[in-house]
Design a protein around this motif. Structure first.
Motif, PDB file in Angstrom:
ATOM      1  N   ALA A  55       0.820  -1.213   0.000  1.00 44.86           N
ATOM      2  CA  ALA A  55       0.000   0.000   0.000  1.00 44.86           C
ATOM      3  C   ALA A  55       0.856   1.267   0.000  1.00 44.86           C
ATOM      4  O   ALA A  55       0.478   2.269  -0.612  1.00 44.86           O
ATOM      5  CB  ALA A  55      -0.924  -0.005   1.212  1.00 44.86           C
ATOM      6  N   LEU A  56       1.994   1.218   0.670  1.00 46.54           N
ATOM      7  CA  LEU A  56       2.833   2.407   0.752  1.00 46.54           C
ATOM      8  C   LEU A  56       3.761   2.590  -0.441  1.00 46.54           C
ATOM      9  O   LEU A  56       4.250   3.695  -0.682  1.00 46.54           O
ATOM     10  CB  LEU A  56       3.668   2.375   2.040  1.00 46.54           C
ATOM     11  CG  LEU A  56       2.889   2.488   3.344  1.00 46.54           C
ATOM     12  CD1 LEU A  56       3.826   2.382   4.533  1.00 46.54           C
ATOM     13  CD2 LEU A  56       2.118   3.791   3.394  1.00 46.54           C
ATOM     14  N   ALA A  57       4.015   1.536  -1.192  1.00 45.33           N
ATOM     15  CA  ALA A  57       4.962   1.598  -2.314  1.00 45.33           C
ATOM     16  C   ALA A  57       4.623   2.683  -3.339  1.00 45.33           C
ATOM     17  O   ALA A  57       5.517   3.409  -3.775  1.00 45.33           O
ATOM     18  CB  ALA A  57       5.078   0.234  -2.981  1.00 45.33           C
ATOM     19  N   PRO A  58       3.360   2.856  -3.760  1.00 48.67           N
ATOM     20  CA  PRO A  58       3.071   3.900  -4.740  1.00 48.67           C
ATOM     21  C   PRO A  58       3.148   5.322  -4.166  1.00 48.67           C
ATOM     22  O   PRO A  58       3.273   6.291  -4.901  1.00 48.67           O
ATOM     23  CB  PRO A  58       1.631   3.618  -5.184  1.00 48.67           C
ATOM     24  CG  PRO A  58       1.215   2.354  -4.571  1.00 48.67           C
ATOM     25  CD  PRO A  58       2.203   2.002  -3.522  1.00 48.67           C
ATOM     26  N   ILE A  59       3.096   5.442  -2.848  1.00 52.52           N
ATOM     27  CA  ILE A  59       3.066   6.757  -2.218  1.00 52.52           C
ATOM     28  C   ILE A  59       4.465   7.318  -1.993  1.00 52.52           C
ATOM     29  O   ILE A  59       4.715   8.492  -2.235  1.00 52.52           O
ATOM     30  CB  ILE A  59       2.300   6.686  -0.881  1.00 52.52           C
ATOM     31  CG1 ILE A  59       0.865   6.238  -1.142  1.00 52.52           C
ATOM     32  CG2 ILE A  59       2.342   8.007  -0.145  1.00 52.52           C
ATOM     33  CD1 ILE A  59       0.091   5.906   0.100  1.00 52.52           C
ATOM     34  N   ALA A  60       5.381   6.461  -1.515  1.00 48.76           N
ATOM     35  CA  ALA A  60       6.741   6.918  -1.214  1.00 48.76           C
ATOM     36  C   ALA A  60       7.714   5.758  -1.316  1.00 48.76           C
ATOM     37  O   ALA A  60       7.328   4.597  -1.180  1.00 48.76           O
ATOM     38  CB  ALA A  60       6.784   7.509   0.190  1.00 48.76           C
ATOM     39  N   ALA A  61       8.973   6.082  -1.535  1.00 50.28           N
ATOM     40  CA  ALA A  61      10.015   5.058  -1.634  1.00 50.28           C
ATOM     41  C   ALA A  61      10.417   4.611  -0.232  1.00 50.28           C
ATOM     42  O   ALA A  61      10.466   5.415   0.699  1.00 50.28           O
ATOM     43  CB  ALA A  61      11.218   5.611  -2.377  1.00 50.28           C
ATOM     44  N   GLN A  62      10.720   3.311  -0.113  1.00 47.76           N
ATOM     45  CA  GLN A  62      11.153   2.781   1.181  1.00 47.76           C
ATOM     46  C   GLN A  62      12.415   3.479   1.645  1.00 47.76           C
ATOM     47  O   GLN A  62      13.300   3.768   0.874  1.00 47.76           O
ATOM     48  CB  GLN A  62      11.426   1.275   1.070  1.00 47.76           C
ATOM     49  CG  GLN A  62      10.184   0.444   1.038  1.00 47.76           C
ATOM     50  CD  GLN A  62      10.477  -1.039   1.106  1.00 47.76           C
ATOM     51  OE1 GLN A  62      11.605  -1.449   1.361  1.00 47.76           O
ATOM     52  NE2 GLN A  62       9.476  -1.854   0.877  1.00 47.76           N
ATOM     53  N   GLY A  63      12.471   3.727   2.943  1.00 54.96           N
ATOM     54  CA  GLY A  63      13.639   4.342   3.547  1.00 54.96           C
ATOM     55  C   GLY A  63      13.589   5.861   3.571  1.00 54.96           C
ATOM     56  O   GLY A  63      14.425   6.494   4.209  1.00 54.96           O
ATOM     57  N   THR A  64      12.628   6.452   2.903  1.00 56.36           N
ATOM     58  CA  THR A  64      12.511   7.917   2.919  1.00 56.36           C
ATOM     59  C   THR A  64      11.652   8.335   4.115  1.00 56.36           C
ATOM     60  O   THR A  64      10.845   7.541   4.612  1.00 56.36           O
ATOM     61  CB  THR A  64      11.874   8.447   1.612  1.00 56.36           C
ATOM     62  OG1 THR A  64      10.539   7.919   1.531  1.00 56.36           O
ATOM     63  CG2 THR A  64      12.668   8.025   0.400  1.00 56.36           C
ATOM     64  N   PRO A  65      11.789   9.568   4.579  1.00 54.84           N
ATOM     65  CA  PRO A  65      10.953  10.027   5.698  1.00 54.84           C
ATOM     66  C   PRO A  65       9.457   9.989   5.383  1.00 54.84           C
ATOM     67  O   PRO A  65       8.632   9.775   6.263  1.00 54.84           O
ATOM     68  CB  PRO A  65      11.417  11.473   5.925  1.00 54.84           C
ATOM     69  CG  PRO A  65      12.777  11.540   5.358  1.00 54.84           C
ATOM     70  CD  PRO A  65      12.803  10.558   4.220  1.00 54.84           C
ATOM     71  N   GLU A  66       9.094  10.169   4.131  1.00 56.83           N
ATOM     72  CA  GLU A  66       7.680  10.132   3.757  1.00 56.83           C
ATOM     73  C   GLU A  66       7.089   8.745   3.932  1.00 56.83           C
ATOM     74  O   GLU A  66       5.905   8.595   4.192  1.00 56.83           O
ATOM     75  CB  GLU A  66       7.486  10.579   2.296  1.00 56.83           C
ATOM     76  CG  GLU A  66       7.808  12.030   2.040  1.00 56.83           C
ATOM     77  CD  GLU A  66       9.311  12.284   1.898  1.00 56.83           C
ATOM     78  OE1 GLU A  66      10.067  11.326   1.642  1.00 56.83           O
ATOM     79  OE2 GLU A  66       9.725  13.432   2.064  1.00 56.83           O
ATOM     80  N   TYR A  67       7.905   7.726   3.736  1.00 60.08           N
ATOM     81  CA  TYR A  67       7.424   6.342   3.864  1.00 60.08           C
ATOM     82  C   TYR A  67       7.077   6.072   5.310  1.00 60.08           C
ATOM     83  O   TYR A  67       6.149   5.457   5.647  1.00 60.08           O
ATOM     84  CB  TYR A  67       8.498   5.374   3.360  1.00 60.08           C
ATOM     85  CG  TYR A  67       8.013   3.961   3.208  1.00 60.08           C
ATOM     86  CD1 TYR A  67       7.266   3.587   2.106  1.00 60.08           C
ATOM     87  CD2 TYR A  67       8.301   2.990   4.160  1.00 60.08           C
ATOM     88  CE1 TYR A  67       6.837   2.289   1.941  1.00 60.08           C
ATOM     89  CE2 TYR A  67       7.869   1.694   4.004  1.00 60.08           C
ATOM     90  CZ  TYR A  67       7.136   1.333   2.901  1.00 60.08           C
ATOM     91  OH  TYR A  67       6.706   0.057   2.751  1.00 60.08           O
TER      92      TYR A  67
END
Length: 101
Positions: free
Chosen positions: A89-101
């Protein structure tokens, strides 16, 4: 108090909670802790989140279920499927390891 006990079952069963039950619960808590800590860390990493998030996600539900739960035999905690669904679910929203994720 019965209306309040409807929403907080601990008020009902807590009156009958004895030393023998506490001893059994303490042993179960130790066993669950030994299993839950590495499991929750791994599931957080599987979801692409920092490992400490797994600890937060596994501790709070246990305390919440103590107050609001009605079943005496229920497993509460992180599971692999939820971790994978979170990552998906989070993959399309932000890249893993970024603060947005």
């Amino acid at each position: 108090m019965s209306k309040l006990a409807r929403y907080f079952p601990i008020l009902d069963w807590g009156r009958h909670y004895g030393r023998a039950t506490f001893t059994n619960d303490l042993m179960a808590a130790l066993i669950v802790t030994v299993m839950l800590i590495p499991q929750s860390l791994a599931y957080a990493l599987l979801a692409g989140l920092p490992a400490q998030v797994g600890l937060y996600a596994s501790i709070l539900p246990l305390f919440a279920y103590t107050l609001f739960g009605t079943s005496r035999a229920l497993a509460v905690g992180p599971v692999a499927v939820v971790s994978l669904m979170t990552a998906t679910a989070l993959a399309p929203i932000a890249a893993q390891g970024t603060p947005e994720y």
